[in-house]
Design a protein around this motif. Structure first.
Motif, PDB file in Angstrom:
ATOM      1  N   PRO A   1     -45.703 125.523  34.489  1.00 11.00           N
ATOM      2  CA  PRO A   1     -46.789 125.240  35.422  1.00 11.00           C
ATOM      3  C   PRO A   1     -48.186 125.412  34.816  1.00 11.00           C
ATOM      4  O   PRO A   1     -49.081 124.600  35.080  1.00 11.00           O
ATOM      5  N   ALA A   2     -48.384 126.442  33.979  1.00 17.10           N
ATOM      6  CA  ALA A   2     -49.720 126.677  33.430  1.00 17.10           C
ATOM      7  C   ALA A   2     -50.149 125.509  32.536  1.00 17.10           C
ATOM      8  O   ALA A   2     -51.278 125.015  32.638  1.00 17.10           O
ATOM      9  N   ASP A   3     -49.236 125.071  31.672  1.00 15.26           N
ATOM     10  CA  ASP A   3     -49.543 123.940  30.790  1.00 15.26           C
ATOM     11  C   ASP A   3     -49.846 122.691  31.608  1.00 15.26           C
ATOM     12  O   ASP A   3     -50.760 121.930  31.308  1.00 15.26           O
ATOM     13  N   LEU A   4     -49.041 122.498  32.652  1.00 16.14           N
ATOM     14  CA  LEU A   4     -49.176 121.316  33.481  1.00 16.14           C
ATOM     15  C   LEU A   4     -50.547 121.298  34.155  1.00 16.14           C
ATOM     16  O   LEU A   4     -51.244 120.288  34.187  1.00 16.14           O
ATOM     17  N   LYS A   5     -50.940 122.453  34.661  1.00 13.92           N
ATOM     18  CA  LYS A   5     -52.228 122.586  35.328  1.00 13.92           C
ATOM     19  C   LYS A   5     -53.356 122.260  34.353  1.00 13.92           C
ATOM     20  O   LYS A   5     -54.283 121.513  34.687  1.00 13.92           O
ATOM     21  N   GLY A   6     -53.255 122.799  33.164  1.00 13.21           N
ATOM     22  CA  GLY A   6     -54.259 122.515  32.137  1.00 13.21           C
ATOM     23  C   GLY A   6     -54.312 121.024  31.820  1.00 13.21           C
ATOM     24  O   GLY A   6     -55.391 120.437  31.701  1.00 13.21           O
ATOM     25  N   ALA A   7     -53.150 120.406  31.723  1.00  8.66           N
ATOM     26  CA  ALA A   7     -53.075 118.986  31.378  1.00  8.66           C
ATOM     27  C   ALA A   7     -53.779 118.143  32.435  1.00  8.66           C
ATOM     28  O   ALA A   7     -54.492 117.186  32.126  1.00  8.66           O
ATOM     29  N   LEU A   8     -53.608 118.536  33.713  1.00  6.75           N
ATOM     30  CA  LEU A   8     -54.197 117.739  34.801  1.00  6.75           C
ATOM     31  C   LEU A   8     -55.712 117.812  34.807  1.00  6.75           C
ATOM     32  O   LEU A   8     -56.381 116.905  35.291  1.00  6.75           O
ATOM     33  N   GLU A   9     -56.271 118.890  34.273  1.00  5.82           N
ATOM     34  CA  GLU A   9     -57.734 119.019  34.257  1.00  5.82           C
ATOM     35  C   GLU A   9     -58.393 118.003  33.346  1.00  5.82           C
ATOM     36  O   GLU A   9     -59.571 117.712  33.485  1.00  5.82           O
ATOM     37  N   GLU A  10     -57.614 117.475  32.385  1.00  5.92           N
ATOM     38  CA  GLU A  10     -58.176 116.515  31.443  1.00  5.92           C
ATOM     39  C   GLU A  10     -58.226 115.093  32.025  1.00  5.92           C
ATOM     40  O   GLU A  10     -58.770 114.194  31.408  1.00  5.92           O
ATOM     41  N   LEU A  11     -57.636 114.911  33.192  1.00  8.43           N
ATOM     42  CA  LEU A  11     -57.480 113.548  33.723  1.00  8.43           C
ATOM     43  C   LEU A  11     -58.608 113.144  34.663  1.00  8.43           C
ATOM     44  O   LEU A  11     -59.245 113.987  35.287  1.00  8.43           O
ATOM     45  N   GLU A  12     -58.810 111.816  34.783  1.00  7.23           N
ATOM     46  CA  GLU A  12     -59.713 111.307  35.809  1.00  7.23           C
ATOM     47  C   GLU A  12     -59.043 111.542  37.165  1.00  7.23           C
ATOM     48  O   GLU A  12     -57.824 111.683  37.263  1.00  7.23           O
ATOM     49  N   SER A  13     -59.876 111.549  38.217  1.00  5.14           N
ATOM     50  CA  SER A  13     -59.400 111.978  39.533  1.00  5.14           C
ATOM     51  C   SER A  13     -58.163 111.237  40.028  1.00  5.14           C
ATOM     52  O   SER A  13     -57.225 111.837  40.551  1.00  5.14           O
ATOM     53  N   ASP A  14     -58.127 109.897  39.866  1.00 10.71           N
ATOM     54  CA  ASP A  14     -56.998 109.141  40.423  1.00 10.71           C
ATOM     55  C   ASP A  14     -55.704 109.448  39.687  1.00 10.71           C
ATOM     56  O   ASP A  14     -54.644 109.584  40.308  1.00 10.71           O
ATOM     57  N   ASP A  15     -55.782 109.592  38.361  1.00 12.44           N
ATOM     58  CA  ASP A  15     -54.579 109.920  37.598  1.00 12.44           C
ATOM     59  C   ASP A  15     -54.101 111.329  37.920  1.00 12.44           C
ATOM     60  O   ASP A  15     -52.895 111.574  38.055  1.00 12.44           O
TER      61      ASP A  15
ATOM     62  N   GLN B   1     -60.502 106.164  42.699  1.00 13.30           N
ATOM     63  CA  GLN B   1     -60.978 107.247  41.847  1.00 13.30           C
ATOM     64  C   GLN B   1     -62.381 107.628  42.286  1.00 13.30           C
ATOM     65  O   GLN B   1     -63.119 106.820  42.855  1.00 13.30           O
ATOM     66  N   LEU B   2     -62.728 108.891  42.050  1.00 17.31           N
ATOM     67  CA  LEU B   2     -64.011 109.399  42.550  1.00 17.31           C
ATOM     68  C   LEU B   2     -65.149 109.152  41.573  1.00 17.31           C
ATOM     69  O   LEU B   2     -66.319 109.215  41.944  1.00 17.31           O
ATOM     70  N   GLU B   3     -64.805 108.869  40.304  1.00 24.51           N
ATOM     71  CA  GLU B   3     -65.836 108.674  39.294  1.00 24.51           C
ATOM     72  C   GLU B   3     -66.508 107.327  39.513  1.00 24.51           C
ATOM     73  O   GLU B   3     -65.929 106.278  39.226  1.00 24.51           O
ATOM     74  N   VAL B   4     -67.728 107.346  40.041  1.00 22.85           N
ATOM     75  CA  VAL B   4     -68.462 106.107  40.280  1.00 22.85           C
ATOM     76  C   VAL B   4     -69.891 106.274  39.785  1.00 22.85           C
ATOM     77  O   VAL B   4     -70.409 107.380  39.701  1.00 22.85           O
TER      78      VAL B   4
ATOM     79  N   GLU C   1     -75.151 109.745  29.275  1.00 21.21           N
ATOM     80  CA  GLU C   1     -73.948 109.188  28.672  1.00 21.21           C
ATOM     81  C   GLU C   1     -72.710 110.062  28.911  1.00 21.21           C
ATOM     82  O   GLU C   1     -71.662 109.575  29.312  1.00 21.21           O
ATOM     83  N   ALA C   2     -72.863 111.358  28.721  1.00 19.09           N
ATOM     84  CA  ALA C   2     -71.712 112.267  28.770  1.00 19.09           C
ATOM     85  C   ALA C   2     -71.066 112.316  30.160  1.00 19.09           C
ATOM     86  O   ALA C   2     -69.856 112.503  30.285  1.00 19.09           O
ATOM     87  N   GLU C   3     -71.869 112.130  31.204  1.00 19.43           N
ATOM     88  CA  GLU C   3     -71.310 112.251  32.563  1.00 19.43           C
ATOM     89  C   GLU C   3     -70.805 110.921  33.127  1.00 19.43           C
ATOM     90  O   GLU C   3     -70.322 110.863  34.256  1.00 19.43           O
ATOM     91  N   MET C   4     -70.986 109.839  32.370  1.00 25.54           N
ATOM     92  CA  MET C   4     -70.610 108.530  32.894  1.00 25.54           C
ATOM     93  C   MET C   4     -69.090 108.395  32.996  1.00 25.54           C
ATOM     94  O   MET C   4     -68.364 108.966  32.196  1.00 25.54           O
ATOM     95  N   PRO C   5     -68.596 107.620  33.999  1.00 21.11           N
ATOM     96  CA  PRO C   5     -67.172 107.275  33.998  1.00 21.11           C
ATOM     97  C   PRO C   5     -66.862 106.505  32.704  1.00 21.11           C
ATOM     98  O   PRO C   5     -67.760 105.858  32.152  1.00 21.11           O
ATOM     99  N   VAL C   6     -65.608 106.590  32.234  1.00 23.32           N
ATOM    100  CA  VAL C   6     -65.255 105.925  30.975  1.00 23.32           C
ATOM    101  C   VAL C   6     -65.599 104.431  31.038  1.00 23.32           C
ATOM    102  O   VAL C   6     -66.179 103.873  30.129  1.00 23.32           O
ATOM    103  N   LYS C   7     -65.233 103.807  32.150  1.00 23.59           N
ATOM    104  CA  LYS C   7     -65.590 102.397  32.321  1.00 23.59           C
ATOM    105  C   LYS C   7     -66.372 102.243  33.611  1.00 23.59           C
ATOM    106  O   LYS C   7     -65.781 102.023  34.656  1.00 23.59           O
ATOM    107  N   PRO C   8     -67.711 102.363  33.547  1.00 23.90           N
ATOM    108  CA  PRO C   8     -68.472 102.303  34.808  1.00 23.90           C
ATOM    109  C   PRO C   8     -68.283 100.953  35.512  1.00 23.90           C
ATOM    110  O   PRO C   8     -68.082 100.912  36.719  1.00 23.90           O
TER     111      PRO C   8
END
Lengths: 463, 463
Positions: free
Chosen positions: A95-109, A154-157, A177-184
């Motif tokens: 579970p700990a690894d899984l939780k960490g992994a999810l933090e790296e994802l965009e909201s919808d994923d 997804q919430l990144e807009v 730049e750093a806060e932009m969604p990957v594909k605005p």
């Protein structure tokens, strides 16, 4: 070739994409003999390809590969896995690894994977997937049904006020730049209360004068979806209007998030697979290497239902056992009549199911369509009936038997047309997906109808 | 709401998108009573919606609507039509108007419509579609097969040299606004000989420093397709790597054109429909309102093939006519055995066809998979056999009959697993699309096998 200088800015991601069968064999080899080689083998591979490799692996080899995926890439790999295999992988991670992994994802994923976690957990503990999401906003996404616009969102807009100029907007993007969604993709023009006023695509903003205000270059009545809308409607919007981004707004018109076309492409491919699977009583994306008992258990219910329909057809035959005893040729010919009707009804229902899915059937044209299917069924049935009658006559030399089979064939094709037309229409009206449940019903109709008409007529006319 | 000033630049297209059933009824009403109202009704509608309306109309009303579509929008409306209806509409237009309409289209859409024109024209005049294309470059697109990367490609691309800076590129786009593709999406970085060096998406170029050279910010080993690649491979690339644009290059690495994700979405939806249709012997996108005779003629060949397989099953029954005469219960039970096998094989083949389509079956896992399907078939078959045997025993009180049906059921489920596994595998190897032709073959196998085993065993053990 041009010589490259040291890049000013790191170039776009440069992972290798795609792998050969030989590469897959070297992965298998590494698993068996030197697992540390996996770091190098997987290192340059795209996450989607790592997911592909896991899907192709027998279940007992997957754990070893998972151990060699770096922590920051694990989330993307999980997000790319097919449902069946994903559930297996989720069980293998702690579970700990899984939780960490999810933090790296965009909201919808992240929400998507959290939903898979939910599905693995027994009913009474539902909501557990939520515990794996660190971000409060991401948790909120779980409240939407998976098959709705909210579930795809997804919430990144990228948003901007209407009075901002094109130049200011471009400068803002560059500075943040750093806060932009990957594909605005699209700039959503909103009021301070996030009410959606319009959209400007990035492709457009690079073409209009710097001094223009967004409100003057935006599309002022943008398409949007409400979070409850079923995802089939969303797919139609993307398909029809060739858009790449769609706003999701609440009832007050405030922007909640967006849906992107690459997610829509995934949805369409998954949906197709799911529908094909469900139509034959399979779980959506079956893990190819699920244990035999799991597979068998999943397949049994649908086979059970079909057994009942077969028994129904048999019961009709049983009614005419005496006739068959007197003329066993009937037993030889009866499956032909039923099978022909079954095939004809399949054609009609395929046409109707598709037309329903596209919303092409309206009050005005429904009758027209029924007439067409009925006449076409009658025409096809008559031709096949003549063929059958001729064959029977030549083979058995019994004109009355030929007549019986001809009449039964025509009648069964008319049944087939009616069944193929009305069953999906009624299922749709009753709120079921006609693509899934039509087949079992129409087969029963043509089997029961076919046997009844043929054996009944034979009993009346021949015996 | 914010008050709008007169716009500096014309805002994005502002057609109304979508229409209601009531709107459709008013179109029908206008067709009957005041056709001139159609100009107003269709005027603000998106071309995709006009196409939708035409698809829903009975054939004799379509001409009237066509007469009220302005010349410059006709091409887009035709491009949006489904294949079956498109062919009908093409027949209704005169060649000069059609030629003019095609000039308004982007290269890929123009080529697509020209292909439809080709298909309508008898074989010996093939190539006529070409005559409708004014642009020499567009004509070239027709040489690629429709189902390849070349057939999906459009020629409108945005290219730039590697030493050009980001700032210069943005300035170039702004200055040449009129010549830009509608959705440039990606800048393809090429040598003067058009050799593809890399790609920079528009989403990326608005985020990197103005003074950076394209060669320093581009993705240096871009994904690409060769024009001959089948479109299923192209779909996989888009799905896996979440890209929006894909370069098409020749063998020397020179850029020929690009494929965009919105076309891929259309392709996937069309492909699904086509496969579902072909699997039951229908023409891809059947015009709902095609004349009865056309419909019947299209459906007959597949039904004819299925008639042959039904006759084959009957021939097996005929072998055992004497046994049936002695024990008519056999005639009652035999369709159950065959039908259960047919359903089981459908499940296995659905799993295998999908795994083949995704390329998930490798040399290594093929045997594993066969073992799993065979064992699962045996397990499911045994459970259903016990159920059947119990039912038979209770109903007829004949333990030997119960034994016969049990053994036949298990055997037929094993057949079903083998058929469902090997038939699609062999069809694929032989170069056929397993999704289309598997069904007819596996049904024959389980019908023939089912009748044979059941009636054969009964003859040996009961009579």
């Amino acid at each position: 070739m041009i010589r490259k200088k040291a890049p000013v800015i790191p170039a776009d991601e440069t992972t290798i994409r795609g792998f050969s069968e030989a590469f897959f064999e070297s992965v298998l080899d590494a698993i068996e003999h030197s697992p540390t080689d996996l770091d190098g083998l997987l290192g340059n591979l795209h996450e989607a390809d790592i997911a592909d490799i896991i899907e192709r692996l027998p279940r007992d080899k997957r754990q070893i590969v998972l151990g060699h995926i770096p922590f920051e890439r694990m989330g993307d790999v999980i997000a790319e896995l097919e449902e069946g295999v994903r559930e297996h992988v989720l069980q293998l991670l702690n579970p700990a690894d899984l939780k960490g992994a999810l933090e790296e994802l965009e909201s919808d994923d992240a929400a998507d994977v959290a939903r898979s976690i939910d599905e693995m957990i027994p009913e009474h503990e539902e909501g557990e997937g939520e515990d794996y999401l660190a971000d409060y906003q991401h948790k909120r996404l779980l409240h939407y049904d998976e098959d709705t616009a909210g579930g795809l969102m997804q919430l990144e807009v990228l948003t901007a006020p209407p009075t901002q100029t094109v130049g200011e907007t471009l400068e803002f993007i560059r500075k943040n730049e750093a806060e932009m969604p990957v594909k605005p993709g699209t700039i959503f023009v909103v009021t301070p209360q996030r009410k959606l006023l319009g959209t400007v695509s990035i492709s457009r903003i690079v073409r209009v004068p710097f001094e223009a205000k967004l409100q003057d270059v935006m599309r002022p009545d943008p398409l949007f979806a409400l979070p409850e809308q079923p995802h089939t409607e969303i797919v139609s919007i993307f398909e029809k209007y060739d858009i790449h981004n769609l706003a999701v707004v609440n009832k007050r018109g405030q922007l909640l998030g967006r849906i992107t076309i690459d997610d829509i492409l995934d949805v369409v491919l998954e949906d197709t697979a799911r529908q094909q699977a469900r139509a034959v009583g399979l779980n959506e994306a079956e893990d190819l290497f699920a244990p035999v008992l799991t597979t068998a258990r999943q397949r049994l219910p649908w086979l059970g239902i079909n057994l009942l329909t077969a028994v129904a057809a048999s019961a009709v035959i049983a009614l005419f056992e005496d006739s068959i005893a007197k003329l066993t040729t009937l037993a030889v010919l009866m499956p032909i009549v039923a099978s022909m009707g079954g095939n004809a009804t399949t054609q009609t229902q395929t046409v109707i199911i598709r037309a329903l899915a596209l919303g092409q059937i309206t009050r005005q044209n429904a009758v027209e369509l029924l007439k067409k299917e009925f006449l076409s069924g009658g025409y096809v049935g008559t031709l096949l009936a003549l063929l059958m009658a001729l064959g029977c006559w030549l083979l058995y030399g019994q004109p009355m038997l030929a007549l019986v089979i001809a009449v039964a064939t025509v009648a069964n094709h008319l049944f087939a047309a009616l069944g193929g037309y009305f069953v999906p229409m009624m299922l749709k009206r009753a709120g079921y997906d006609p693509a899934i449940s039509t087949g079992v019903l129409t087969t029963t109709i043509t089997d029961v109808g076919g046997f009844f008409v043929f054996l009944g007529l034979a009993t009346l006319l021949l015996l």
